[in-house]
Design a protein around this motif. Structure first.
Motif, mmCIF file in Angstrom:
data_model
loop_
_atom_site.group_PDB
_atom_site.id
_atom_site.type_symbol
_atom_site.label_atom_id
_atom_site.label_comp_id
_atom_site.label_asym_id
_atom_site.label_seq_id
_atom_site.Cartn_x
_atom_site.Cartn_y
_atom_site.Cartn_z
ATOM 1 N N LEU A 39 0.804 -1.222 0.000
ATOM 2 C CA LEU A 39 0.000 0.000 0.000
ATOM 3 C C LEU A 39 0.836 1.272 0.000
ATOM 4 O O LEU A 39 0.383 2.317 0.465
ATOM 5 C CB LEU A 39 -0.942 -0.009 1.207
ATOM 6 C CG LEU A 39 -1.935 -1.169 1.259
ATOM 7 C CD1 LEU A 39 -2.746 -1.119 2.536
ATOM 8 C CD2 LEU A 39 -2.826 -1.181 0.028
ATOM 9 N N CYS A 42 -0.550 4.991 -0.032
ATOM 10 C CA CYS A 42 -1.935 5.052 0.465
ATOM 11 C C CYS A 42 -2.049 6.205 1.462
ATOM 12 O O CYS A 42 -1.248 6.303 2.387
ATOM 13 C CB CYS A 42 -2.293 3.722 1.138
ATOM 14 S SG CYS A 42 -3.921 3.708 1.910
ATOM 15 N N LEU A 45 -2.236 4.984 5.175
ATOM 16 C CA LEU A 45 -1.411 3.813 5.434
ATOM 17 C C LEU A 45 -1.137 3.626 6.922
ATOM 18 O O LEU A 45 -1.187 2.498 7.425
ATOM 19 C CB LEU A 45 -0.093 3.899 4.656
ATOM 20 C CG LEU A 45 0.882 2.742 4.873
ATOM 21 C CD1 LEU A 45 0.259 1.410 4.493
ATOM 22 C CD2 LEU A 45 2.167 2.986 4.093
ATOM 23 N N ILE A 76 -5.626 -8.239 2.282
ATOM 24 C CA ILE A 76 -5.762 -6.816 1.981
ATOM 25 C C ILE A 76 -6.551 -6.703 0.684
ATOM 26 O O ILE A 76 -6.230 -7.362 -0.305
ATOM 27 C CB ILE A 76 -4.376 -6.150 1.780
ATOM 28 C CG1 ILE A 76 -3.487 -6.360 3.002
ATOM 29 C CG2 ILE A 76 -4.528 -4.680 1.428
ATOM 30 C CD1 ILE A 76 -3.996 -5.729 4.260
ATOM 31 N N GLN A 78 -7.929 -3.624 -1.894
ATOM 32 C CA GLN A 78 -7.900 -2.204 -2.228
ATOM 33 C C GLN A 78 -8.820 -1.979 -3.411
ATOM 34 O O GLN A 78 -8.673 -2.630 -4.450
ATOM 35 C CB GLN A 78 -6.470 -1.771 -2.560
ATOM 36 C CG GLN A 78 -6.308 -0.292 -2.766
ATOM 37 C CD GLN A 78 -4.851 0.075 -3.003
ATOM 38 O OE1 GLN A 78 -4.074 -0.699 -3.546
ATOM 39 N NE2 GLN A 78 -4.475 1.267 -2.594
ATOM 40 N N VAL A 83 -9.597 0.628 1.520
ATOM 41 C CA VAL A 83 -8.719 -0.495 1.830
ATOM 42 C C VAL A 83 -9.352 -1.272 2.971
ATOM 43 O O VAL A 83 -9.733 -0.685 3.989
ATOM 44 C CB VAL A 83 -7.306 -0.030 2.236
ATOM 45 C CG1 VAL A 83 -6.466 -1.192 2.729
ATOM 46 C CG2 VAL A 83 -6.610 0.675 1.077
#
Length: 142
Positions: A39, A42, A45, A76, A78, A83
């Protein structure tokens, strides 16, 4: 055909990653690396990493995943500015709950913190195995 007449491109499918880990507390660091690498960039994050860490530690402390020979799986997903981080464990006697911890308590704040930072969170399963998921989005749900 002019460019304005082309049909709209279909939305991109969600990106999905899943990895299993052995049931040792030292694996929390490996999970953070796994999630962080996936990520990069992100905007939330740090919150996702905190949630992943809390969910893993809870699985290891409160379920069979933390016993000798135990394991857990991290997933995970996305998709479109969101997310989701999920941890599937091998089950245990209690149910995950976001409770207020006492002022001097040394633990018990993990799911409460997730409930305050995530757009949503929840779990499903039973004493034989369960999955806890936290969803993060650029715009938090009201």
């Amino acid at each position: 055909m002019s460019p304005t007449m082309l049909p709209a491109a279909p939305p991109a499918p969600p990106l999905r990653w899943r990895r299993s880990f052995p049931g040792g507390l030292e694996e929390a660091r490996n999970v953070r690396r796994f999630v962080g690498c996936l990520l990069t960039g992100c905007p939330f994050l740090d919150d996702v990493l905190l949630a992943a860490d809390e969910l893993v530690v809870n699985a290891l402390r409160h379920t069979k995943s933390g016993q000798v020979g135990g394991a857990f799986t991290v997933e995970i997903v996305q998709d479109a500015g969101r997310v989701a981080v999920s941890v599937a464990d091998q089950g245990g006697p209690g149910e995950p709950a976001a409770l207020e911890a006492g002022e001097l308590a040394e633990s018990g704040r993990g799911l409460r913190t997730i409930s305050l930072t995530a757009a949503s969170w929840g779990w499903h399963g039973n004493g034989e195995g369960r999955t806890v998921t936290a969803v993060f989005a650029a715009e938090r749900a009201a």
